[in-house]
Structures are given as structure tokens and as C-alpha cells.
Write an enzyme that holds these catalytic residues in place. Structure first.
Site, PDB file in Angstrom:
ATOM      1  N   LYS A 110      81.877  53.791   2.670  1.00 21.12           N
ATOM      2  CA  LYS A 110      81.762  54.167   1.260  1.00 21.12           C
ATOM      3  C   LYS A 110      82.367  55.560   0.998  1.00 21.12           C
ATOM      4  O   LYS A 110      82.604  56.334   1.936  1.00 21.12           O
ATOM      5  CB  LYS A 110      80.288  54.132   0.860  1.00 21.12           C
ATOM      6  CG  LYS A 110      79.629  52.747   0.965  1.00 21.12           C
ATOM      7  CD  LYS A 110      78.156  52.855   0.541  1.00 21.12           C
ATOM      8  CE  LYS A 110      77.413  51.544   0.653  1.00 21.12           C
ATOM      9  NZ  LYS A 110      75.978  51.711   0.302  1.00 21.12           N
ATOM     10  N   PHE A 142      68.644  51.789 -10.592  1.00 24.06           N
ATOM     11  CA  PHE A 142      69.669  52.522  -9.831  1.00 24.06           C
ATOM     12  C   PHE A 142      71.047  51.858  -9.913  1.00 24.06           C
ATOM     13  O   PHE A 142      71.997  52.304  -9.255  1.00 24.06           O
ATOM     14  CB  PHE A 142      69.243  52.672  -8.363  1.00 24.06           C
ATOM     15  CG  PHE A 142      68.989  51.367  -7.639  1.00 24.06           C
ATOM     16  CD1 PHE A 142      70.028  50.663  -7.050  1.00 24.06           C
ATOM     17  CD2 PHE A 142      67.701  50.856  -7.540  1.00 24.06           C
ATOM     18  CE1 PHE A 142      69.795  49.477  -6.392  1.00 24.06           C
ATOM     19  CE2 PHE A 142      67.465  49.661  -6.882  1.00 24.06           C
ATOM     20  CZ  PHE A 142      68.511  48.968  -6.295  1.00 24.06           C
ATOM     21  N   ARG A 153      74.147  45.695  11.237  1.00 21.27           N
ATOM     22  CA  ARG A 153      72.958  46.165  10.511  1.00 21.27           C
ATOM     23  C   ARG A 153      72.151  47.120  11.401  1.00 21.27           C
ATOM     24  O   ARG A 153      71.633  48.129  10.932  1.00 21.27           O
ATOM     25  CB  ARG A 153      72.059  44.982  10.105  1.00 21.27           C
ATOM     26  CG  ARG A 153      72.606  44.107   9.012  1.00 21.27           C
ATOM     27  CD  ARG A 153      72.661  44.746   7.663  1.00 21.27           C
ATOM     28  NE  ARG A 153      71.414  44.810   6.940  1.00 21.27           N
ATOM     29  CZ  ARG A 153      71.303  45.122   5.651  1.00 21.27           C
ATOM     30  NH1 ARG A 153      72.396  45.395   4.938  1.00 21.27           N
ATOM     31  NH2 ARG A 153      70.146  45.191   5.052  1.00 21.27           N
ATOM     32  N   THR A 156      68.227  51.323   4.876  1.00 20.80           N
ATOM     33  CA  THR A 156      68.960  51.669   3.647  1.00 20.80           C
ATOM     34  C   THR A 156      68.779  53.138   3.266  1.00 20.80           C
ATOM     35  O   THR A 156      69.725  53.816   2.881  1.00 20.80           O
ATOM     36  CB  THR A 156      68.436  50.781   2.484  1.00 20.80           C
ATOM     37  OG1 THR A 156      68.515  49.417   2.888  1.00 20.80           O
ATOM     38  CG2 THR A 156      69.239  50.981   1.208  1.00 20.80           C
ATOM     39  N   ARG A 187      73.250  55.597   9.140  1.00 16.80           N
ATOM     40  CA  ARG A 187      72.662  56.040   7.876  1.00 16.80           C
ATOM     41  C   ARG A 187      71.717  57.233   8.037  1.00 16.80           C
ATOM     42  O   ARG A 187      71.302  57.818   7.027  1.00 16.80           O
ATOM     43  CB  ARG A 187      71.958  54.868   7.203  1.00 16.80           C
ATOM     44  CG  ARG A 187      72.975  53.904   6.597  1.00 16.80           C
ATOM     45  CD  ARG A 187      72.351  52.618   6.173  1.00 16.80           C
ATOM     46  NE  ARG A 187      73.161  51.928   5.192  1.00 16.80           N
ATOM     47  CZ  ARG A 187      72.826  50.765   4.657  1.00 16.80           C
ATOM     48  NH1 ARG A 187      71.699  50.178   5.011  1.00 16.80           N
ATOM     49  NH2 ARG A 187      73.600  50.187   3.764  1.00 16.80           N
ATOM     50  N   HIS A 209      78.194  50.088   3.930  1.00 16.03           N
ATOM     51  CA  HIS A 209      77.603  48.809   3.543  1.00 16.03           C
ATOM     52  C   HIS A 209      77.827  47.851   4.694  1.00 16.03           C
ATOM     53  O   HIS A 209      78.901  47.835   5.297  1.00 16.03           O
ATOM     54  CB  HIS A 209      78.274  48.236   2.286  1.00 16.03           C
ATOM     55  CG  HIS A 209      78.017  46.769   2.120  1.00 16.03           C
ATOM     56  ND1 HIS A 209      76.871  46.287   1.544  1.00 16.03           N
ATOM     57  CD2 HIS A 209      78.719  45.681   2.514  1.00 16.03           C
ATOM     58  CE1 HIS A 209      76.897  44.965   1.565  1.00 16.03           C
ATOM     59  NE2 HIS A 209      78.013  44.574   2.157  1.00 16.03           N
TER      60      HIS A 209
HETATM   61  P1  GTP Z   1      74.099  47.736   1.486  1.00 17.15           P
HETATM   62  O1  GTP Z   1      74.562  47.508   2.899  1.00 17.15           O
HETATM   63  O2  GTP Z   1      74.838  48.887   0.792  1.00 17.15           O
HETATM   64  O3  GTP Z   1      74.089  46.473   0.664  1.00 17.15           O
HETATM   65  O4  GTP Z   1      72.609  48.261   1.611  1.00 17.15           O
HETATM   66  P2  GTP Z   1      71.319  47.435   1.985  1.00 17.15           P
HETATM   67  O5  GTP Z   1      71.640  45.982   2.180  1.00 17.15           O
HETATM   68  O6  GTP Z   1      70.636  48.155   3.093  1.00 17.15           O
HETATM   69  O7  GTP Z   1      70.482  47.620   0.659  1.00 17.15           O
HETATM   70  P3  GTP Z   1      70.554  46.797  -0.703  1.00 17.15           P
HETATM   71  O8  GTP Z   1      71.554  45.703  -0.648  1.00 17.15           O
HETATM   72  O9  GTP Z   1      69.163  46.476  -1.089  1.00 17.15           O
HETATM   73  O10 GTP Z   1      71.072  47.932  -1.709  1.00 17.15           O
HETATM   74  C1  GTP Z   1      72.445  48.204  -1.916  1.00 17.15           C
HETATM   75  C2  GTP Z   1      72.612  49.676  -2.175  1.00 17.15           C
HETATM   76  O11 GTP Z   1      71.885  50.002  -3.361  1.00 17.15           O
HETATM   77  C3  GTP Z   1      72.027  50.567  -1.086  1.00 17.15           C
HETATM   78  O12 GTP Z   1      72.962  50.844  -0.064  1.00 17.15           O
HETATM   79  C4  GTP Z   1      71.671  51.816  -1.872  1.00 17.15           C
HETATM   80  O13 GTP Z   1      72.811  52.670  -2.038  1.00 17.15           O
HETATM   81  C5  GTP Z   1      71.265  51.270  -3.233  1.00 17.15           C
HETATM   82  N1  GTP Z   1      69.812  51.069  -3.341  1.00 17.15           N
HETATM   83  C6  GTP Z   1      69.089  50.030  -2.830  1.00 17.15           C
HETATM   84  N2  GTP Z   1      67.781  50.155  -3.128  1.00 17.15           N
HETATM   85  C7  GTP Z   1      67.678  51.308  -3.851  1.00 17.15           C
HETATM   86  C8  GTP Z   1      66.575  51.997  -4.455  1.00 17.15           C
HETATM   87  O14 GTP Z   1      65.423  51.569  -4.387  1.00 17.15           O
HETATM   88  N3  GTP Z   1      66.860  53.168  -5.109  1.00 17.15           N
HETATM   89  C9  GTP Z   1      68.120  53.648  -5.202  1.00 17.15           C
HETATM   90  N4  GTP Z   1      68.295  54.794  -5.856  1.00 17.15           N
HETATM   91  N5  GTP Z   1      69.183  53.030  -4.654  1.00 17.15           N
HETATM   92  C10 GTP Z   1      68.974  51.870  -3.976  1.00 17.15           C
HETATM   93 MG    MG Z   2      72.746  44.810   0.802  1.00 17.51          MG
END
Ligand code: GTP
Ligand code: MG
Length: 244
Positions: free
Chosen positions: A14, A64, A102, A108, A122, A147
Site C-alpha cells: 500500500k 472508515f 496472512r 489488521t 503490520r 493487503h
Molecule cells: P486487508 O488485507 O487490507 O483487506 O486487511 P484485513 O483483511 O486484515 O482487514 P479488512 O479486510 O477487515 O479491512 C480492510 C482494511 O480496512 C484494513 O486493512 C484497514 O486499513 C481498514 N479497516 C478494517 N477495519 C477497520 C476499523 O475497524 N477501523 C478502521 N479505521 N479501519 C479499518
Molecule cells: Mg481484507
């Protein structure tokens, strides 16, 4: 070949990783030496709003969502330098590709990552407090550098969103493809088989296309429901072709 060895996952490095010069670090953590996974595709993408919104469609409507879209487009990290807004999109292939990446990425939330999985990618991320124009707090943005597809179904959707078959060497493609015998032209929310003013040709006869995209285009053209939106089919053809 054994299907397990062909599993694929989408990784996005990213804009915060670019901004902090952590690209090399992330690539090294994911290298074949450490993970046993191979590159199947790679591209530098100036993410446009349509691609960002399709990628994060599951988060539409969440508080968000808007900051998340600005983050992946690169606006947050390069507000005044649009030419620097880049994300690196990668397809990795190999046994347990999804879970391995992962695990190396970690939780996250970078604070949780530092506490539970010190050393994961991360754990080097940040949480940025956001304020409105009047200076009032309006939540946080999670800058977590990478991601990684969450499961095999997401990996398929995401790889087909960011990559056309021609981006992946033929012997590494794991999703069915089809050669188009027709033209398809796109305008936001619209699809044509013949050129209309201001439309963009996304598929031409002879193009190798994901079979699921061809199935969706045929249905969407008839006005029927399809497994995905016309934007999700079109987005990959418009990568790096125009700016917002
Ligand atoms: P990705 O690999 O980026 O998809 O992350 P993830 O699979 O661990 O998390 P998810 O798909 O639930 O969320 C995608 C992205 O949204 C995350 O990488 C964060 O940047 C953002 N995000 C997710 N949950 C939250 C939250 O509760 N608050 C905020 N501010 N951002 C969030
Ligand atoms: Mg995700």
C-alpha cells in the site's frame, strides 16, 4: 500439477509502505526463500476511485470507508503529488499461499500486531487519528502497509479485479479464461457492443479474458443479474489508463 501447489493470493503493497520505503522489506519478507511462494504477477498501479471502491466493496457504508478509499488511492500519503500515488499489486503462487501471507502480514491493527505478533509486517504500521475540518476527532485510519487476500474465494475475486489473464504467464493461470469474439465498450454504469461517444473499449475480439468476466459481460449486456458489477469487470482494463 498438484492443485495445492497452485494456490494464489493477492498482495497489495500500500502507499504507506511506498512512502516509508518499506517496499523492499515487504518483498524480502515474502520472498521465495522465506515462503516458498513464487511471483505469478506484478504491476505498479495508480489506483483510481473505481478500482478502490470495487476492491473494498465489502466495507462500503462503514465509518472508515471514505478514509480507507483515500488511503489505497494514495491521496492520504501523497496529497500534493498525485504522480507518486502508487500501489504494487502482486500475485503469489504456492502451497498455502493465502494463509502463509496472512501469517507474515499479521493482525489488521498495527497495535494488536505489535502486541500479538511482534516482527510481522503490520507491526511496522501506524494508526492515524482523523479530524474533521473543525478539528473534531472523527475516528482513525489504519495504515497497515499490506493487503493480503483473506481466503481463496477473496483471492480469486481480487486477482481477477486487479489482473487480466495476459498479466499472468499462461502456465501460472489457475482460473478459466476465454477468447472474446466480441467488442465490449464501457461507460460508468453502461455497457455497449458498439462504440458510443466517450465509451472505452474494454474487450475486443481475440482478447484473452477471465471466463467469469465474459459470462458477466454477456449477462450484464442483456440487463440480467451477474455475479459481479460492470465496474468490477471494467476496472482492470482501466488500470493506469487514465487519472480520476
Ligand atoms: P486487508 O488485507 O487490507 O483487506 O486487511 P484485513 O483483511 O486484515 O482487514 P479488512 O479486510 O477487515 O479491512 C480492510 C482494511 O480496512 C484494513 O486493512 C484497514 O486499513 C481498514 N479497516 C478494517 N477495519 C477497520 C476499523 O475497524 N477501523 C478502521 N479505521 N479501519 C479499518
Ligand atoms: Mg481484507
Amino acid at each position: 500439477m498438484d492443485k495445492k501447489l497452485l494456490e494464489q493470493s493477492l498482495v497489495l503493497i500500500k502507499p504507506d509502505a511506498m512512502n516509508n520505503s518499506l517496499t523492499g522489506y515487504v518483498l524480502s519478507q515474502l520472498s521465495e526463500f522465506h515462503t516458498g511462494l513464487r511471483f505469478a504477477g506484478a504491476k505498479i498501479v495508480n489506483v483510481n476511485r473505481m478500482l478502490a471502491e470495487e476492491h473494498y466493496a465489502e466495507h462500503r457504508g462503514k465509518p472508515f470507508y471514505a478514509p480507507l478509499i483515500e488511503y489505497i488511492i494514495g491521496i492520504s500519503h501523497y496529497p500534493d503529488e498525485p504522480w507518486k500515488r502508487r500501489t504494487i499489486a502482486l500475485v503469489y503462487q504456492g502451497e498455502d499461499a493465502v494463509q502463509k501471507i496472512r501469517d507474515i502480514s499479521g493482525p489488521t491493527n498495527p497495535h494488536v500486531a505489535r502486541e500479538k505478533r511482534p516482527g510481522c509486517i503490520r507491526s511496522l504500521g501506524t494508526i492515524v487519528p482523523l479530524k474533521d475540518a473543525a478539528g473534531n476527532p472523527i475516528g482513525d485510519r489504519i495504515d497497515n502497509l499490506i493487503h493480503a487476500s483473506a481466503n481463496k474465494e477473496d483471492a480469486e475475486r481480487e486477482i481477477k479485479l486487479w489482473f487480466v489473464p495476459g498479466d499472468i504467464p499462461p502456465l501460472m493461470r489457475i482460473y478459466p479464461t476465454e477468447v472474446s469474439s466480441e467488442h465490449y465498450y464501457f461507460k460508468p454504469g453502461k455497457l455497449y457492443k458498439e462504440y458510443e461517444k466517450d465509451s472505452i473499449c474494454i474487450v475486443a475480439p481475440g482478447d484473452v479474458v477471465w471466463k467469469s468476466d465474459m459470462d458477466a459481460l454477456r449477462l450484464l449486456f442483456e440487463g440480467a443479474a451477474a455475479s459481479c458489477t460492470v465496474e468490477s469487470v471494467a476496472a482492470k482494463y482501466l488500470i493506469n489508463s487514465h487519472t480520476d
